[in-house]
Design a protein around this motif. Structure first.
Motif: not given
Length: 161
Positions: A6-8, A56-58, A77-78, A108-109
């Motif tokens: 998911r990170m990539s 995170v980052g979306d 953020t989470r 989610v946060d």
DNA sequence: GCCAACGTTGGC
DNA sequence: GCCAACGTTGGC
């Protein structure tokens, strides 16, 4: 992080609906760190999105249900974690089916990023050809957490610029 | 405020 | 596993 699929992945875009009488954009503005957990989602499809897809980052459009308008942009953020309001018998989102060992519901946060210069109303979005396939505009669409494509996202940002 | 469209629940 | 009943959401 390498090896974490998911990170990539590219940043994704979402739309979260909120009843302003329950939790509004201005509530988020005055929240600590302008951050909140997105509690109370009790629909399986929306739950799956929160649990599996929101990262995170979306970025997230904050939509006021009553006003029927997108009012601002937030960032995640989470990513998905158990919705603790489901465990609390005094909470209005209490759900005895959800156990701490195997939670049914997730949250989610999100953190406020910026308000739109002006709200983008459902009314004005509807006739825009590029937005025709947008989930929000489909008949009978009641999902409170839904994906937004990058092109829909950009179209709406441009519109309110 | 009405009602259609959904999603969920529960009886069988 | 089907489907009727019910509750909720959202368009008008």
């Amino acid at each position: 992080m390498l090896g974490c699929p998911r990170m990539s992945q590219k940043k994704r875009y979402w739309l979260f609906k909120s009843e302003p009488s329950v939790f509004s954009w201005s509530d988020l503005e005055s929240a600590p760190q302008q951050t909140t957990y997105w509690e109370g989602v009790r629909n399986y499809q929306a739950r799956n999105t929160l649990r599996d897809d929101v990262a995170v980052g979306d970025e997230v459009f904050f939509y006021h249900s009553q006003e029927k308008a997108i009012v601002g942009v937030c960032k995640v953020t989470r990513s998905g974690y158990p919705d603790h309001t489901a465990f609390d018998s005094k909470n209005k989102y209490y759900d005895p089916k959800s156990k701490k060992e195997s939670p049914t519901w997730y949250m989610v946060d999100i953190q406020l990023k910026k308000a739109l210069n002006r709200p983008a109303t459902l009314e004005e979005l509807k006739p825009i050809a590029k937005l025709k396939p947008m989930k929000l505009l489909q008949k009978g669409m009641r999902l409170s957490v839904q994906p937004v494509t990058e092109s829909e996202w950009q179209t709406i940002l441009k519109l309110t610029n």
